[in-house]
Scaffold this active site. Sequence first.
Site, PDB file in Angstrom:
ATOM      1  N   CYS A  28      -6.672  18.486   9.177  1.00  0.00           N
ATOM      2  CA  CYS A  28      -5.822  18.674  10.150  1.00  0.00           C
ATOM      3  C   CYS A  28      -5.134  20.210   9.990  1.00  0.00           C
ATOM      4  O   CYS A  28      -4.989  20.445   8.763  1.00  0.00           O
ATOM      5  CB  CYS A  28      -4.703  17.619  10.208  1.00  0.00           C
ATOM      6  SG  CYS A  28      -3.329  17.926   8.893  1.00  0.00           S
ATOM      7  N   ARG A  36      -8.551  -0.554   4.438  1.00  0.00           N
ATOM      8  CA  ARG A  36      -7.561   0.237   3.817  1.00  0.00           C
ATOM      9  C   ARG A  36      -6.287  -0.047   3.656  1.00  0.00           C
ATOM     10  O   ARG A  36      -5.758   0.449   2.453  1.00  0.00           O
ATOM     11  CB  ARG A  36      -7.425   1.846   4.685  1.00  0.00           C
ATOM     12  CG  ARG A  36      -8.598   2.470   4.931  1.00  0.00           C
ATOM     13  CD  ARG A  36      -8.404   3.578   5.866  1.00  0.00           C
ATOM     14  NE  ARG A  36      -7.051   4.287   5.441  1.00  0.00           N
ATOM     15  CZ  ARG A  36      -6.198   4.604   6.434  1.00  0.00           C
ATOM     16  NH1 ARG A  36      -6.273   4.412   7.717  1.00  0.00           N
ATOM     17  NH2 ARG A  36      -5.175   5.091   5.702  1.00  0.00           N
ATOM     18  N   ARG A  38       2.661  19.142  12.197  1.00  0.00           N
ATOM     19  CA  ARG A  38       2.169  18.015  11.121  1.00  0.00           C
ATOM     20  C   ARG A  38       3.251  17.991  10.240  1.00  0.00           C
ATOM     21  O   ARG A  38       3.756  19.125   9.898  1.00  0.00           O
ATOM     22  CB  ARG A  38       1.041  18.147  10.633  1.00  0.00           C
ATOM     23  CG  ARG A  38      -0.291  18.053  11.783  1.00  0.00           C
ATOM     24  CD  ARG A  38      -0.359  16.427  12.165  1.00  0.00           C
ATOM     25  NE  ARG A  38      -1.650  16.058  12.744  1.00  0.00           N
ATOM     26  CZ  ARG A  38      -1.968  15.011  12.890  1.00  0.00           C
ATOM     27  NH1 ARG A  38      -1.335  13.959  12.269  1.00  0.00           N
ATOM     28  NH2 ARG A  38      -3.252  14.766  13.614  1.00  0.00           N
ATOM     29  N   LYS A  73       0.728  -1.285   0.047  1.00  0.00           N
ATOM     30  CA  LYS A  73      -0.028   0.284  -0.133  1.00  0.00           C
ATOM     31  C   LYS A  73       0.993   1.214  -0.037  1.00  0.00           C
ATOM     32  O   LYS A  73       0.836   2.133  -0.640  1.00  0.00           O
ATOM     33  CB  LYS A  73      -0.862   0.143   1.380  1.00  0.00           C
ATOM     34  CG  LYS A  73      -1.740   1.286   1.524  1.00  0.00           C
ATOM     35  CD  LYS A  73      -2.345   1.374   2.745  1.00  0.00           C
ATOM     36  CE  LYS A  73      -1.770   1.980   4.030  1.00  0.00           C
ATOM     37  NZ  LYS A  73      -1.924   3.426   4.167  1.00  0.00           N
ATOM     38  N   ASN A  74       1.845   1.226   0.963  1.00  0.00           N
ATOM     39  CA  ASN A  74       2.553   2.400   0.958  1.00  0.00           C
ATOM     40  C   ASN A  74       3.549   2.710   0.009  1.00  0.00           C
ATOM     41  O   ASN A  74       4.150   3.851  -0.304  1.00  0.00           O
ATOM     42  CB  ASN A  74       3.425   2.552   2.265  1.00  0.00           C
ATOM     43  CG  ASN A  74       2.652   2.673   3.682  1.00  0.00           C
ATOM     44  OD1 ASN A  74       1.495   3.270   3.480  1.00  0.00           O
ATOM     45  ND2 ASN A  74       3.071   2.028   4.844  1.00  0.00           N
ATOM     46  N   ASP A  82       4.655   0.843  11.959  1.00  0.00           N
ATOM     47  CA  ASP A  82       3.453   0.098  11.510  1.00  0.00           C
ATOM     48  C   ASP A  82       3.559  -1.371  11.843  1.00  0.00           C
ATOM     49  O   ASP A  82       2.402  -2.086  11.382  1.00  0.00           O
ATOM     50  CB  ASP A  82       3.579   0.078   9.911  1.00  0.00           C
ATOM     51  CG  ASP A  82       2.978   1.598   9.252  1.00  0.00           C
ATOM     52  OD1 ASP A  82       2.513   2.191  10.012  1.00  0.00           O
ATOM     53  OD2 ASP A  82       3.042   1.617   8.265  1.00  0.00           O
TER      54      ASP A  82
END
Length: 416
Positions: free
Chosen positions: A116, A396, A121, A22-23, A304
Amino acid sequence: MDKLLIQGGQRLSGDIAISGAKNAALPILCAGLLTSGDLELSNVPHLHDVKTMLKLLGQTGLSIKQNDDRVVLNGGAIDKLEAPYEMVKTMRAAILVLGPLLARFGEAKVSLPGGCAIGSRPVDQHIKGLQALGAEITVEGGYIYAKAKKLKGARIVTDMITVTGTENLLMAAVLADGETILENAAREPEVTDLANLLVAMGAKIDGIGSGCLVIQGVPALHGAQHAVIADRIETGTFLCAVAAAGGDITLRNARIDILDAALDKLRAMGLTMTFGPDWIRAQMASRPNPVNFRTTEYPGFPTDMQAQFMAVNSIANGPSRVTETIFENRFMHVQEMNRLGASIQIEGNTAIITGVARLRGAPVMATDLRASASLVIAALAAEGETLIDRIYHLDRGYDRMEVKLSQVGANVQRIS
């Protein structure tokens, strides 16, 4: 809303095919914005986040043709240089359209991820890096507005290591005039996979895989073919599942060379592993040993995988400590794991785990992607029935996890 119903106590046996990462897939899909040629991608995973990204890219005018795990992108007719809030709010990775749109078309309007505030961040690192490349950027009404007639090469040192920041700035720099030096760059394999694709598209990048990337800008990129790397986090998650539930499984289409930190800890837990060129056989016949670890940037222990290892530690034959240094809010699974009978206490950014002999099934709620995976692992090892709510988080980032686990003997059902 779908839920997973798991009857625990089944040992796992058989083969599982690992999907694309995914990443890696998300930034690689965004690279389709950089060229008018065909970008032919394979091993693209079936994930909700991938669907969301393709929908976002499609509304820019990017042509998308999809057949199973193959996707062909063509950016010859892009006419909308915007990523609206409705599409960005569920997926922070949507910020990755900012660099490519700005570099190729000279402007972009992208919603702040998840609504956000910028503050501390990492998204502020994207903005500072693009400003160093000569972009004019304003933030108002929850949107980033970026303009630049032509980006110019620069030396950029980010305040922190940021994966999406490195990827965004890398995609911007490949079309900038002159040389860009990205220092403090993320070294994650997914960043390397993106860089290798960009080189295949005609980019000039030195230092791939290191913390310093040197990019010589080129006037244009062309199409290319590329297979997304195997998902190291999915691989690690299934290894944790067999470490917790016991059994003998073989993971196919796996990349072994990008999992060193996790594999070392799994060995210490008592998991027996043998390796081939693209497979791992994992066997577990006893209660796991406890392991202490601290999350950090690659090649250290991945954040993760923190929650999944904590699930295994929760039934280990002794105490352990887990320190989270990457994300300040990544212990949300602890409360739910304790509902299953785990004994975990939080002190600041450290979880103190006292291994228990067994967990017991209970209704629990997933709070984020990796927390979802940790609850699945705990449920597989628990006695009785566990019902996991809000598994849209799981979808996801995991390609049909319940199907893959059922293939190796787990009693897992998706219910609506």
